[in-house]
Design an enzyme around this catalytic site. Structure first.
Site, PDB file in Angstrom:
ATOM      1  CB  THR A 278       9.158 -39.948  11.273  1.00  0.00           C
ATOM      2  OG1 THR A 278      10.500 -39.526  11.397  1.00  0.00           O
ATOM      3  CG2 THR A 278       8.261 -38.744  11.063  1.00  0.00           C
TER       4      THR A 278
ATOM      5  CB  CYS B   3       7.904 -30.701  12.273  1.00  0.00           C
ATOM      6  SG  CYS B   3       6.382 -29.833  12.677  1.00  0.00           S
ATOM      7  CG  PHE B   4      12.110 -30.478  15.909  1.00  0.00           C
ATOM      8  CD1 PHE B   4      13.247 -29.775  15.581  1.00  0.00           C
ATOM      9  CD2 PHE B   4      10.983 -29.784  16.290  1.00  0.00           C
ATOM     10  CE1 PHE B   4      13.266 -28.392  15.664  1.00  0.00           C
ATOM     11  CE2 PHE B   4      10.987 -28.398  16.367  1.00  0.00           C
ATOM     12  CZ  PHE B   4      12.137 -27.704  16.055  1.00  0.00           C
ATOM     13  CB  CYS B   5      11.752 -36.551  12.689  1.00  0.00           C
ATOM     14  SG  CYS B   5      12.926 -36.203  11.411  1.00  0.00           S
ATOM     15  CG  ASN B   6       7.528 -35.981  17.798  1.00  0.00           C
ATOM     16  OD1 ASN B   6       6.321 -36.185  17.637  1.00  0.00           O
ATOM     17  ND2 ASN B   6       8.177 -36.363  18.872  1.00  0.00           N
TER      18      ASN B   6
END
Ligand SMILES: *Cc1c(COP(=O)(O)O)cnc(C)c1O
Length: 763
Positions: free
Chosen positions: A119, A388-391
Site C-alpha cells: 500500500t 492481507c499484509f498491506c498488499n
C-alpha cells in the site's frame, strides 16, 4: 524432505546465543520485522555511551560519521557514493512518499506500478505529478524479460515494482530494470521509464548488488534487515536520476540561504543535504554500523559469498522446507490441509525468499478462518501474521477475489486488520510465516506440528456423541440460574457464588473492579500469563474485604474501603491504564498487595489497580456503565450448551484426562451460568428475565484463546476453540452478552438469586 543448514555448527550456536529472549516463543514474522541481536544492542550502547555525539549541524565529527554510515550502507549494496546517494528517511513508506512528491514527470509522463505492490506504493497515486496512472499486472511485467517494449526518451515516467513480494516472498528478476530502461514498456509508446525498486521485503534476507543492477531508486527500512533501529529507512538515488527530484518544502539544514521576510532560498548542492529536512535521526543512523557489523560477524563471508548471500541461501532453504512440509500434509480422507499461495515452487533463492503464505482447510475442503489460526498460534507461542499484509493486489490475485468480492466483504463489515476472516465461507485474507537469518529448523517444525495437531482430521468417521452428553436435563423444565461468577480482578480466578449477589450499575458488584498491570502500566491478561487464573479472590461483603488466595501463598486481605477522595487515611495514586482499548482511570492499591501479586505470579514490578469511581468506561453504542470487563456487563453461559460442545470435541489430544463439565464451564468465564433443556437456546433470546431482574441481550460473545486455558491448572489446550470454530462456521462465538435493563434507575441493593427461573424472550 529435509533441511541442511548453510551455517556451520559453531555459527548456529553463536547465533542462538543472541536471541535468548525468545525463550519458548517461536518467531515467524521476519517479514514484519526481524529481531536485533543482543550483542548488537550492547555494542550500540557502548558506542553511544563512550562518545559525545552532538547535532550534526553543530559537530563536524558527527556529520562526518554520518557520511561514514552512508558509505557503509552503499557498501552493503556493493556500490559507491559516486553512483548512488543515500537519503535517510523514516522508512520505506516515507521514501516512497518522498519520491512521489519530488519526482518531476513530463506533462505526458506516466506513473506505472505493479498491481501486487505494498500500500505504500499504491498511496503514491495520490501525490505523483501526473494524471496518467496505470497498474501493471505481474504477468505483463515479467513479459518484458523476453519481449521488447517501445523504447523512447520522450516523456519522463516512473515505474515502481517490488524486488520481493511481501505477501508470498516471490522475487522479481532485477534484469527487468535494465531491459525496461533500455527498451521501454510495452504499450507505453513514447515514455522513458525511470525505475524505483521497492526493496523493503527483499533486503531483509537477500543481497542487492547495485553494481550489477542499477535501478534509479531503491527504497527500504533498516529494521527489516537487522531489527534495530526502527523509524529509519533510506531512498537510494542513482546519480543519473538525481536531477529529477525537486521538492517544494524545506526546513532545517536543507538550504544554503533563506530569508525570513521574503520568499527566497537556495537549495544545497548535494542531494542528501537537499532532501533530508530537519535534524537527521543521528543516534539511529550511527547505530546502523553495529547492525551491519553484527550480520558480518555472525554470518561471515565464505568462499566468495558475502553475508547476505549466505543468509539468502539459508532463509530460502528454510522457506522451501516449510513450503514442502505444508504441501505434504493430508487429512485422513486424502484432502489437502494447506492451501498455499505461491508463484513458483520454491526452486531456488533467486526466485523466492523465505516467506510462505497459506490458508488451512478442513477435510471437507472448507476454509478455517485465519483469525482462528492466529489464536491457535498465539496459544502455542508461535508468532505469525494474518490478514492481507498491506498488499491488496497480491491478496486479491492469489485468493482469487474479484473487486466485487472485496467490496462485498467491506460492506459486510470487514476492514483491514480485523477478525472477519471468512465471509460466506470465503477467506478475506490468509496466514503468512516468514523466516529470518536466525530462524531454526525447529521453529518451522513447531508450526507444522501445531497444524498437524490442531487441524488434521485423521479419521473421517462420523463420530457418535460420547457419554458426557447423554445428560439428565429432563429434570428441568424451566431454565434456571445455576451459579453466579464474578472476577474481581480482571483475568484472575473466579469467585463462584451459589446463593445470591448484589447488582450495581456496572453489573455484578465488584466484578472486574481490579486489574493487574505490568511495570509499564500495561494490563496483564491470561493470554500473556496463564497462571493468573491461580489467584482466586474471595470477597467478604460484611467486612468489605477482598481476600486473595493462591495455591502456594498465604492469603492476603485487602481492605476495600479506600477511594480516590479518601480523606487522608490512605494515600492513593491515580493512574491511567488501557484495558481492552479503552483508557481507564484507576487507583493504585498500594505496595503490599502488589508485592504479593508479583510473588504469586513470579513476575516483578506488577501493580494492582482498582477502577476509579471518578470516571467510568462507556460503551459507544449505549449509555450503559461497565467495569473493566471485555464488552458488556454480563456474560451468560449455558451449561447445557457447554455439555453439547464437549460432546462435539473429537479428541482432547493435549490432555491425558478429559476435562469435567465444571472445568469446561469455568473456561468460558461467564458471570451467569444457566441450565436449559435444550442446547444453544440462549442464542435466540433477545431479552432475559432472571427472577425479577430484566436483561437485554447485546449479542454473542466472540471467544478467543482464554477458553483454551484450564482455569484450575493454567494448562493450555487447543480445544474447545477448534470445535467452536468448526461448529459455528469459523465464527468463534459462544455465550451471550447481557445488560441489565432496570439498573440505572436502581440505587443498588438489588440481589440476584441462584436457583431463580429464567425466561428467555424472543420478540
Ligand atoms: C514492509 C514493506 C513496506 C513498508 O515498509 P515500512 O517500513 O512500514 O514503511 C513497503 N513495501 C514492502 C515490499 C514491504 O515489505
Amino acid at each position: 524432505m529435509d533441511f541442511r543448514s548453510v551455517y556451520t555448527e559453531d555459527e548456529s550456536a553463536a547465533i542462538e546465543k543472541e536471541f535468548t529472549r525468545l525463550k519458548e516463543k517461536c518467531y515467524l514474522d521476519h517479514a514484519g520485522t526481524t529481531l536485533y541481536a543482543e550483542s548488537q544492542i550492547r555494542a550500540i550502547q557502548e558506542h553511544l555511551t563512550q562518545n559525545l555525539f552532538c547535532n550534526p549541524h553543530t559537530s563536524r565529527t558527527t556529520e562526518d560519521l554520518i557520511d561514514q554510515v552512508r558509505y557503509r550502507v552503499l557498501k552493503h549494496f556493493n556500490t559507491r557514493s559516486s553512483e548512488y546517494s543515500v537519503i535517510f528517511t523514516s522508512g520505506t513508506t516515507a521514501s516512497l512518499k518522498l519520491l512521489a512528491e519530488c519526482f518531476t514527470f513530463d506533462p505526458q509522463g506516466a506513473f506505472v506500478y505493479l498491481r501486487d505492490s505494498h500500500t505504500s506504493v499504491l498511496g503514491m497515486r495520490g501525490v505523483v505529478g501526473t494524471d496518467r496512472i496505470f497498474p501493471i499486472e505481474r504477468e505483463a511485467l515479467l513479459r518484458h524479460l523476453t519481449v521488447d517494449g517501445n523504447s523512447s526518451n520522450e516523456f519522463v515516467s516512473l515505474l515502481v515494482f517490488p524486488a520481493q513480494c511481501n505477501f508470498n516472498g516471490v522475487k522479481y528478476p532485477l534484469e527487468l530494470v535494465e531491459k525496461i530502461k533500455d527498451r521501454g514498456l510495452i504499450n507505453c509508446e513514447r515514455n522513458q521509464f525511470f525505475i524505483c525498486v521497492d526493496a523493503a521485503s527483499f533486503v531483509s534476507t537477500s543481497f542487492m548488488d547495485l553494481t550489477r543492477y542499477k535501478p534509479d531508486f531503491v527504497s527500504f527500512s533498516f529494521y527489516k534487515m537487522f531489527g534495530f533501529p526502527t523509524g529509519l529507512g533510506a531512498l537510494l538515488v542513482h546519480r543519473d536520476a538525481a536531477h529529477l527530484l525537486h521538492k517544494r518544502y524545506y526546513g532545517g539544514g536543507t538550504v544554503k540561504i533563506a530569508m525570513a521576510g521574503r520568499s527566497f532560498h537556495v537549495d544545497r548542492d548535494s542531494l542528501s543535504e537537499r532532501l533530508e529536512d530537519g535534524t537527521v535521526p543521528f543516534t539511529s543512523i550511527i547505530s546502523l554500523l553495529q547492525g551491519f557489523e553484527t550480520l558480518e560477524r555472525l554470518i561471515p563471508p565464505v568462499r566468495g559469498q558475502c553475508s547476505m548471500e549466505r543468509i539468502s541461501a539459508q532463509t530460502f532453504l528454510l522457506g522451501q522446507y516449510c513450503f514442502r512440509k505444508l504441501q505434504a500434509l493430508r487429512h485422513g480422507n486424502g484432502q489437502k490441509v494447506v492451501e498455499l499461495y505461491h508463484d513458483g515452487d520454491f526452486e531456488d533463492s533467486t526466485g523466492q525468499g523465505g516467506i510462505v503464505n497459506f490458508n488451512i482447510l478442513h477435510d471437507n475442503a472448507s476454509f478455517v478462518g485465519f483469525a482462528e489460526i492466529a489464536c491457535m498460534a498465539s496459544l502455542h507461542d508461535i508468532v505469525l501474521r494474518t490478514g492481507c499484509f498491506c498488499n491488496p493486489g497480491a491478496c486479491q490475485r492469489l485468493l482469487s477475489l474479484t473487486d466485487d468480492d472485496v467490496l462485498k466483504h467491506y460492506r459486510a463489515g470487514h476492514i483491514c486488520g480485523d477478525a472477519n476472516d471468512l465471509i460466506d465461507g470465503q477467506p478475506t485474507g490468509s496466514v503468512r510465516v516468514s523466516v529470518g537469518y536466525m530462524t531454526r529448523r525447529s521453529d518451522v517444525d513447531r508450526l507444522v506440528q501445531m497444524i498437524e495437531n490442531c487441524y488434521i482430521r485423521k479419521h473421517s468417521s462420523n463420530r457418535l456423541p460420547r457419554s458426557l452428553i447423554v445428560c439428565n436435563y429432563k429434570n428441568y423444565c424451566q431454565p434456571q440460574l445455576k451459579m453466579i461468577c464474578l472476577f474481581p480482578i480482571k483475568s484472575c480466578g473466579a469467585l463462584k457464588v451459589t446463593t445470591s449477589w448484589p447488582l450495581c450499575p456496572k453489573g455484578l458488584k465488584y466484578d472486574r473492579e481490579f486489574v493487574v498491570v505490568d511495570e509499564n502500566g500495561v494490563a496483564l491478561t491470561q493470554k500473556k500469563l496463564a497462571e493468573m487464573c491461580l489467584i482466586r479472590p474471595r470477597i467478604n461483603l460484611e467486612t468489605n474485604e477482598m481476600i486473595l488466595t493462591h495455591p502456594s501463598m498465604a492469603d492476603f486481605t485487602l481492605d476495600l474501603g479506600f477511594s480516590a477522595d479518601a480523606s487522608g487515611t490512605q494515600t492513593v495514586k491515580l493512574c491511567q491504564t488501557k484495558v481492552c482499548q479503552d483508557n481507564v482511570q484507576a487507583i493504585d492499591c498500594g505496595d503490599d498487595v502488589s508485592e504479593w501479586i508479583s510473588v504469586a505470579l513470579q513476575t516483578s514490578g506488577l501493580r494492582l489497580l482498582k477502577q476509579s469511581d471518578v470516571e467510568v468506561r462507556s460503551v459507544q453504542t449505549s449509555e450503559r456503565e461497565i467495569s473493566l470487563s471485555n464488552q458488556a456487563q454480563f456474560l451468560l453461559i449455558n451449561q447445557t450448551s457447554v455439555r453439547w460442545l464437549a460432546g462435539m470435541v473429537p479428541d482432547w489430544d493435549d490432555l491425558r484426562v478429559e476435562p469435567s463439565l465444571e472445568s469446561l464451564v469455568d473456561r468460558f468465564r461467564g458471570n451467569l451460568v444457566i441450565e436449559t433443556s435444550k442446547e444453544l437456546e440462549e442464542c435466540r433470546w433477545q431479552r432475559v428475565k432472571i427472577g425479577e431482574s430484566e436483561f437485554s441481550v447485546d449479542g454473542p460473545c466472540s471467544r478467543c484463546q482464554m477458553i483454551c486455558i484450564d482455569q484450575t491448572s493454567g494448562v493450555k489446550t487447543a480445544e474447545p476453540l477448534r470445535t467452536i470454530a468448526k461448529e459455528f462456521k469459523g465464527k468463534m462465538r459462544f455465550g451471550v452478552y447481557l445488560s441489565n435493563l432496570n439498573l440505572r434507575n436502581n440505587s443498588g441493593e438489588e440481589l440476584l438469586y441462584c436457583g431463580s427461573t429464567i425466561q428467555g424472550l424472543i420478540e
